[in-house]
Design an enzyme around this catalytic site. Structure first.
Site, PDB file in Angstrom:
ATOM      1  N   GLN A   2       3.900  -9.927   6.585  1.00 30.50           N
ATOM      2  CA  GLN A   2       3.044  -8.756   6.748  1.00 30.50           C
ATOM      3  C   GLN A   2       1.706  -9.121   7.378  1.00 30.50           C
ATOM      4  OE1 GLN A   2       0.784  -7.472   3.341  1.00 30.50           O
ATOM      5  NE2 GLN A   2       1.520  -5.385   3.536  1.00 30.50           N
ATOM      6  N   GLU A  56       3.161  -1.201  -2.656  1.00 30.95           N
ATOM      7  CA  GLU A  56       2.949  -2.596  -3.072  1.00 30.95           C
ATOM      8  C   GLU A  56       2.325  -2.643  -4.467  1.00 30.95           C
ATOM      9  OE1 GLU A  56       0.239  -4.648  -0.508  1.00 30.95           O
ATOM     10  OE2 GLU A  56       0.517  -6.578  -1.496  1.00 30.95           O
TER      11      GLU A  56
END
Lengths: 391, 368
Positions: free
Chosen positions: A128, A246
């Site tokens: 990411q 997340e």
């Protein structure tokens, strides 16, 4: 039709290798997948292949994209049955936990077919690319640029805190596509092959030693237009969705920050060694208060999860959990260090077993920084839950 | 940890009824009139009609048998308006004791009267300023007719209004509970008023003669069991106190202006309020979990209750103090309500064991 629990149990019993029913000892036991992944054992490879063949690496994803198309309830049955035989997860990856949900929601059909199936089979490992040296808490001020060059974007810039960038095959990242727009409105969500010319990485050493974190550099990297996810300049919507996701994952068991077992155990062991009771009454009280706060916070996790399952989303409440889990974990490691006394201070040069507690203590300091700082979490609680005004 | 449909209905109807029948204005009126009992008999009658006085009492004895989660939900709603009543003393502590340790005759006599709101009975355990049920000095000597009780009890809730008392006393090192009527010869009480205007009494027992059946079965274990019920309900009440003070403070922060800004827009205040929100959420989660565990009869209920009482006590105290601070000068005035919540939190955090007392028990129960 609900899943057949008996069939599932028999299948798992017959197909989960014995080695894959042992507790995970560390990072080396985790199957991350990817082009360059070296399987730790033939059993690890076999377990991944068998589970992937049934779509069980991503059980709730549609069958067309490598999943099993299970409802959340049926996926929970699968989870139960796997826990029953102590089966390890066949595959762990940011592709599963982060990019997948984003592509399912924002990706086009071709992107879903191409990328999701490879994530499901463990063929491609993702990382990411969000934070930048100048864009931490103020993520939307990011400066990595993607210029429109007709058939491709030309990407230049730098990312930081990219976990496992040195091991990943692809990166999903945020880049500025309109430098003239307001900061949230000029960002796009791009998928970039790490093998592209001009991509390089550099590992970051933390105060706690080696880490999965890297810096990632883009130097005139050409990215095909088809790798834009969602609309041009609307990448911030995807970023926000993923950040909430997340935080939810952190509280859902992704990190064991609500588990007080390690502190309970250490306190009991020290008490036993001292004849049944911790000899320092002030330390004992601090530990008991930390235990109370941990159990209370764990009860909130349980309550929020059940309430979310019963009626909608966790939403901004994930900020409550993220804040609390991080602060509690830091407090717990301070107490573990105090319990260990001088024994907790040893630190060998190679970050070996001698260093373990001190390393974990140091690493815990990052809990309230990564994935949104505690201060950002409090901002979210104040504005989105308590609806306090901005001015 | 979800509430059942019935529990949600109980909570919602309690909230509406209490807001209508026992607003803070009623509490202020009782205080102004220096009411001896410290609660409104009309309100307690209404509680009985709604079934709350019998919330823990089996249906066979006229109760609702709703369990401790139900009792906690009622206490939490009462706390929001500072509604005073003998709910904790009579409907929770003594009803639990008689239900478990009473003889059939005691149950048949007292439980329907408690459920109907006709009998107020108070529990006398503590003898020293800090709660400690292990330190009982009162004695029960066996006599041919029954028992002769001697000793003193402090901080007996609703002791001024009580028709009877349930007192802990020792015989040869064994502690048990004894049910004695208020009019018994040798029993004297001195009413006292607490900082939150709750009424308690100091009891003296000078050769009080009690009949043989006055002794409840169950001994010290029963005492711990009913104290845990009371602690769980107090924790729920503390959550109600903190939640209400917090809601009022939040509203104030959104309306009060200084430096030409709404003060709720200052980040220094926002973060304090956000932390308070997290703490209050956790106090309620711990309390709800503990009450559910106690209702289920699981073995770790005493640990869960100790944690919940410690957490709710600490959060109740710190949150109400923080709420007062965020109100500034007006928070210090008697005319403004926020200080009333601070007082109630202080009292309820102390009753049946403060956070330090329970943290010590948690350490012991966790094995260190």
């Amino acid at each position: 039709m609900a899943i057949d629990r008996r069939e599932l149990r028999e299948w798992l019993e017959a197909n989960c290798p014995a080695e894959m029913r042992q507790p995970i000892r560390g990072d080396e036991d985790i199957c991350w997948g990817g082009r360059h992944f070296v399987f730790q054992s033939p059993a690890q490879k076999l377990w991944l292949e068998r589970m992937a063949a049934r779509g069980f690496t991503v059980p709730t994803w549609p069958k067309d994209y490598g999943g099993a198309g299970l409802t959340p309830e049926d996926a929970a049955v699968l989870g139960d049955e796997m826990r029953r035989i102590h089966a390890r997860p066949p595959l762990t990856s940011f592709g599963i936990s982060m990019l997948g949900p984003a592509l399912l929601k924002f990706g086009n059909e071709e992107q879903k077919r191409r990328h999701l199936t490879r994530i499901a089979r463990g063929e491609i490992r993702w990382c990411q690319g969000y934070s930048e040296p100048g864009a931490g808490s103020d993520l939307a001020s990011l400066r990595t640029r993607a210029e429109d060059r007709g058939d491709h974007f030309l990407v230049n810039g730098q990312k930081i805190w990219t976990s496992y960038a040195d091991k990943a095959d692809w990166i999903f990242c945020l880049a500025r596509t309109d430098p003239t727009a307001k900061k949230h409105d000029g960002i796009s969500f791009l998928l970039i092959d790490m093998a592209s010319k001009g991509v390089s990485t550099k590992p970051i050493v933390l105060i706690s030693g080696k880490s999965p974190f890297c810096e990632t550099f883009f130097d005139n990297v050409e990215v095909p237009k088809e790798n834009l996810v969602g609309k041009l300049n609307r990448g911030w919507d995807i970023a926000k969705y993923l950040l909430t996701h997340e935080r939810g994952a952190i509280s859902g068991g992704g990190l064991n920050v609500f588990d007080n077992e390690a502190l309970d155990k250490a306190a009991r062991a020290a008490a036993k060694a001292a004849g049944g009771r911790l000899p320092d009454p002030v330390l004992r009280a601090d530990i008991a208060r930390a235990a109370i706060d941990s159990y209370a916070a764990a009860a909130t996790v349980q309550r929020y999860m059940q309430e979310a399952t019963a009626g909608g989303e966790l939403g901004a409440r994930s900020a409550v959990l993220k804040y609390d889990g991080a602060e509690l974990n830091k407090r717990r490691y301070e107490l573990l260090m105090s319990l260990a006394g001088a024994e907790g201070l040893t630190f060998d040069g190679n970050f070996g077993p001698e260093s373990e507690l001190a390393q974990r203590w140091l690493r815990s300091k990052g809990n309230s920084i990564e994935g949104g700082t505690s201060e950002i979490m409090l901002d979210i609680v104040a504005k989105r839950i308590l609806e306090l005004p901005s001015e | 940890m979800l509430l059942t449909e019935e529990q949600r209905l109980l909570r919602d109807s309690a909230r509406a009824a209490i807001a209508a029948k026992a607003p803070i204005a009623l509490w202020r009126k009782l205080r102004a009139e220096n009411d001896e009992a410290g609660y409104s008999r009309d309100f307690w009658r209404a509680c009985a009609e709604a079934g709350w006085a019998g919330v823990l009492i089996p249906e066979a004895y006229g109760g609702l048998d709703f369990g401790l989660v139900g009792a906690g939900l009622i206490a939490r709603e009462m706390a929001r308006t500072l509604a005073a009543s003998p709910f904790l003393s009579t409907a929770v502590l003594v009803a639990s004791a008689v239900k478990v340790g009473g003889s059939d005759a005691q149950k048949a006599f007292w439980l329907p009267r408690i459920a109907a709101g006709e009998a107020v009975i108070s529990l006398g355990v503590d003898e020293e300023p800090r709660h400690d049920p292990a330190r009982i000095g009162a004695t029960a000597a066996e006599t041919p007719q029954g028992w002769r009780l001697n000793g003193a009890k402090i901080c007996v809730l609703d002791g001024a209004a009580a028709d009877a008392f349930l007192v802990a006393a020792k015989t040869d090192g064994e502690t048990a509970l004894y049910l004695v009527e208020a009019k018994a010869r040798g029993l004297s009480r001195t009413p006292r008023r607490l900082v939150d205007d709750r009424r308690v009494a100091t009891l003296r027992l000078d050769n009080v003669e009690a009949r043989r059946e006055a002794k409840l079965a169950g001994g010290a274990a029963l005492i711990e069991q009913i104290l845990d019920a009371g602690r769980g309900v107090l924790a729920a009440s503390l959550c109600g106190v903190a939640e209400e003070a917090f809601a009022r403070t939040l509203a104030y922060l959104k309306q009060r202006k200084q430096f030409d800004r709404t003060i709720g827009s200052f980040q220094a205040l926002q973060h304090r309020v956000a932390i308070m929100h997290v703490n209050i959420e956790n106090a309620w989660s711990a309390t709800l979990k503990a009450l559910q565990t106690l209702d289920s009869g699981a073995a770790d209920a005493p640990l869960q209750i100790a944690m919940a009482k410690a957490k709710a006590g600490e959060v109740g105290r710190t949150a109400t103090a923080e709420c007062l601070q965020l109100h500034g000068g007006i928070g210090m005035t008697d005319e403004f309500d926020i200080g009333l919540f601070l007082k109630k939190a202080r009292v309820e955090a102390e009753l049946l064991g403060d956070p330090a007392y329970h943290a010590d028990r948690v350490a012991a129960m966790l094995g260190y």
